[in-house]
Design a protein around this motif. Structure first.
Motif, PDB file in Angstrom:
ATOM      1  N   PRO A   1      90.277  56.916  85.920  1.00 29.51           N
ATOM      2  CA  PRO A   1      89.407  55.961  85.761  1.00 29.51           C
ATOM      3  C   PRO A   1      89.692  54.504  84.503  1.00 29.51           C
ATOM      4  CG  PRO A   1      88.469  58.375  85.468  1.00 29.51           C
ATOM      5  CD  PRO A   1      89.870  58.305  85.763  1.00 29.51           C
ATOM      6  N   GLY A   2      89.081  53.410  85.493  1.00 31.36           N
ATOM      7  CA  GLY A   2      89.277  52.522  83.837  1.00 31.36           C
ATOM      8  C   GLY A   2      88.225  53.229  83.027  1.00 31.36           C
TER       9      GLY A   2
ATOM     10  N   GLY B   1      93.008  61.449  84.843  1.00 31.13           N
ATOM     11  CA  GLY B   1      94.604  60.932  83.971  1.00 31.13           C
ATOM     12  C   GLY B   1      93.346  59.688  82.926  1.00 31.13           C
ATOM     13  N   SER B   2      93.926  59.254  83.809  1.00 35.67           N
ATOM     14  CA  SER B   2      93.235  57.503  83.202  1.00 35.67           C
ATOM     15  C   SER B   2      94.459  56.319  82.948  1.00 35.67           C
ATOM     16  CB  SER B   2      92.670  57.323  81.305  1.00 35.67           C
ATOM     17  OG  SER B   2      93.858  57.003  80.466  1.00 35.67           O
ATOM     18  N   CYS B   3      93.566  55.379  82.642  1.00 29.20           N
ATOM     19  CA  CYS B   3      94.676  53.553  83.158  1.00 29.20           C
ATOM     20  C   CYS B   3      95.827  54.333  82.018  1.00 29.20           C
ATOM     21  CB  CYS B   3      94.541  52.470  82.039  1.00 29.20           C
ATOM     22  SG  CYS B   3      92.678  52.164  83.475  1.00 29.20           S
ATOM     23  N   THR B   4      95.789  55.024  80.456  1.00 33.29           N
ATOM     24  CA  THR B   4      96.918  55.490  79.915  1.00 33.29           C
ATOM     25  C   THR B   4      98.039  56.261  80.497  1.00 33.29           C
ATOM     26  OG1 THR B   4      95.407  56.988  78.721  1.00 33.29           O
ATOM     27  CG2 THR B   4      95.363  54.896  77.992  1.00 33.29           C
TER      28      THR B   4
ATOM     29  N   THR C   1      95.675  45.387  86.925  1.00 36.30           N
ATOM     30  CA  THR C   1      96.754  44.073  87.301  1.00 36.30           C
ATOM     31  C   THR C   1      97.450  43.889  85.914  1.00 36.30           C
ATOM     32  OG1 THR C   1      94.608  42.550  87.166  1.00 36.30           O
ATOM     33  CG2 THR C   1      95.294  44.381  88.728  1.00 36.30           C
ATOM     34  N   GLY C   2      96.470  43.871  84.835  1.00 37.22           N
ATOM     35  CA  GLY C   2      97.206  42.623  83.596  1.00 37.22           C
ATOM     36  C   GLY C   2      96.415  41.226  83.464  1.00 37.22           C
ATOM     37  N   ALA C   3      95.252  41.132  84.097  1.00 35.49           N
ATOM     38  CA  ALA C   3      94.614  40.037  84.643  1.00 35.49           C
ATOM     39  C   ALA C   3      94.344  40.224  83.303  1.00 35.49           C
ATOM     40  CB  ALA C   3      94.268  39.591  85.900  1.00 35.49           C
ATOM     41  N   THR C   4      93.688  38.549  83.226  1.00 34.87           N
ATOM     42  CA  THR C   4      92.571  37.820  82.197  1.00 34.87           C
ATOM     43  C   THR C   4      91.630  37.237  82.954  1.00 34.87           C
ATOM     44  OG1 THR C   4      93.873  36.192  81.317  1.00 34.87           O
ATOM     45  CG2 THR C   4      93.185  38.754  80.031  1.00 34.87           C
TER      46      THR C   4
ATOM     47  N   ASP D   1      86.405  41.124  80.049  1.00 38.96           N
ATOM     48  CA  ASP D   1      87.377  40.218  80.172  1.00 38.96           C
ATOM     49  C   ASP D   1      88.207  40.665  80.924  1.00 38.96           C
ATOM     50  OD1 ASP D   1      87.113  36.674  80.405  1.00 38.96           O
ATOM     51  OD2 ASP D   1      88.985  37.278  79.504  1.00 38.96           O
ATOM     52  N   ARG D   2      89.023  41.227  80.838  1.00 34.67           N
ATOM     53  CA  ARG D   2      89.916  41.456  80.934  1.00 34.67           C
ATOM     54  C   ARG D   2      90.361  42.309  82.591  1.00 34.67           C
ATOM     55  NH1 ARG D   2      94.196  43.394  77.699  1.00 34.67           N
ATOM     56  NH2 ARG D   2      94.963  44.220  79.605  1.00 34.67           N
ATOM     57  N   ILE D   3      89.008  42.596  82.957  1.00 35.20           N
ATOM     58  CA  ILE D   3      88.662  43.477  84.557  1.00 35.20           C
ATOM     59  C   ILE D   3      88.191  42.122  85.663  1.00 35.20           C
ATOM     60  CG2 ILE D   3      86.883  45.515  85.613  1.00 35.20           C
ATOM     61  CD1 ILE D   3      86.324  46.124  82.992  1.00 35.20           C
ATOM     62  N   PRO D   4      89.119  42.311  86.691  1.00 37.62           N
ATOM     63  CA  PRO D   4      88.577  40.869  87.101  1.00 37.62           C
ATOM     64  C   PRO D   4      87.700  41.654  87.436  1.00 37.62           C
ATOM     65  CG  PRO D   4      91.490  41.931  87.616  1.00 37.62           C
ATOM     66  CD  PRO D   4      90.350  42.979  86.205  1.00 37.62           C
ATOM     67  N   LEU D   5      86.974  42.993  87.668  1.00 33.94           N
ATOM     68  CA  LEU D   5      84.969  42.714  88.774  1.00 33.94           C
ATOM     69  C   LEU D   5      84.587  42.316  88.277  1.00 33.94           C
ATOM     70  CD1 LEU D   5      86.255  45.365  91.176  1.00 33.94           C
ATOM     71  CD2 LEU D   5      86.679  43.508  91.573  1.00 33.94           C
ATOM     72  N   GLY D   6      84.591  42.267  86.503  1.00 38.66           N
ATOM     73  CA  GLY D   6      83.683  41.300  85.983  1.00 38.66           C
ATOM     74  C   GLY D   6      82.689  42.684  85.213  1.00 38.66           C
ATOM     75  N   ARG D   7      83.013  43.474  85.459  1.00 42.27           N
ATOM     76  CA  ARG D   7      82.143  44.737  84.879  1.00 42.27           C
ATOM     77  C   ARG D   7      83.254  46.029  84.538  1.00 42.27           C
ATOM     78  NH1 ARG D   7      80.504  48.334  88.110  1.00 42.27           N
ATOM     79  NH2 ARG D   7      81.060  48.111  90.378  1.00 42.27           N
TER      80      ARG D   7
END
Length: 266
Positions: A188-189, A144-147, A252-255, A211-217
């Motif tokens: 996968p993201g 699948g995917s994040c969607t 997570t929806g984080a920025t 910027d939307r990915i908490p792990l930064g890449r």
């Protein structure tokens, strides 16, 4: 203790292995010990990947497969069983996307995306599942995917297809668990592939996504290895009907935010 992640002696079908994520998945499974069935609509595009897998000491059987062609699906399963005598693992990876604003999506666009990603995945799983039911063992991994879990603009049919893959997988998991078959979704993201290269060429977009990915890449190819091996192996024997998101925390929806630390008066 027995190595629960060892795939030696297992046979894995991986669809859509002419490029991109399909090759990542196939490579990881082969490195864990599995022999492969690799597929593409154009079988000539599989020769280089076949050589790569065989150089690892594993077998790789290339077969032509258009997931929208019922005869192709039946033939793929027949040839796989004739060659190996079994199918233990299915990675249902073949898929596509058409990017277009919702107001401009055509009937043909919708049918192309939904038929390939959802209908095709179901009927490949059905054909392979029949073989697994006979042996009372199987690991089905629908890609699948994040969607699967949230929407994005400009890819309405794709989001619908991926949401459908998740619900389809849960239905199959409920029905086939009694036969010793697990069915899960690997989502996968953001991983760069030929299909989404146009996005990665857009620097502002790439900065925004990062910027939307908490792990930064964004994801790297080997970031998927552990997840696909886990879902294909006996380590996940009691995991079914689930979605495993490999997205660096994107969902997570984080920025990321700059947090200023100010010294406090004593």
């Amino acid at each position: 203790m027995e190595n629960l992640f060892d795939l030696s002696g297992k046979v894995a079908v991986v669809t859509g292995t002419s490029r991109g994520l399909g090759q990542y998945f196939g490579r990881a499974l082969a490195q864990a010990g599995a022999d492969l069935v690799i597929t593409s609509r154009d079988v000539s595009r599989l020769s280089e990947f076949q050589e790569e897998i065989e150089a690892l000491g594993r077998r790789a059987l290339p077969i032509k497969l258009d997931v929208l062609n019922e005869s192709d699906i039946e033939n793929m399963v027949r040839l796989a069983v004739a060659e190996y005598g079994r199918i233990d693992i299915l990675v249902n990876n073949a898929g596509l996307n058409i990017r277009r604003p919702a107001a401009e999506v055509t009937w043909k666009d919708w049918d192309t995306v939904l038929n390939t990603n959802l209908k095709g995945s179901f009927f490949v799983a059905q054909a392979v599942g029949k073989v697994m039911i006979e042996r009372r063992y199987g690991r089905i991994i629908n890609i699948g995917s994040c969607t699967c879990v949230f929407g994005m603009e400009g890819i309405g049919p794709y989001c619908a297809s991926r949401g459908g893959v998740l619900q389809m997988s849960r239905s199959l998991a409920a029905e086939w668990g009694r036969h010793g078959i697990t069915v899960n979704v690997l989502a996968p993201g953001w991983f760069q592939t030929a299909q989404n290269k146009v996005l990665y060429d857009n620097k502002p977009w790439l900065e925004y996504i990062t910027d939307r990915i908490p792990l930064g890449r964004p994801g790297q190819p080997n970031d998927l290895d552990g997840a696909v091996i886990f879902l294909a192996s006996d380590a996940s024997a009691y995991v079914t009907g689930q979605i495993l998101l490999v997205d660096g925390g994107f969902t997570t929806g984080a920025t990321r935010a700059i947090v200023e630390t100010k010294s406090q008066p004593k």
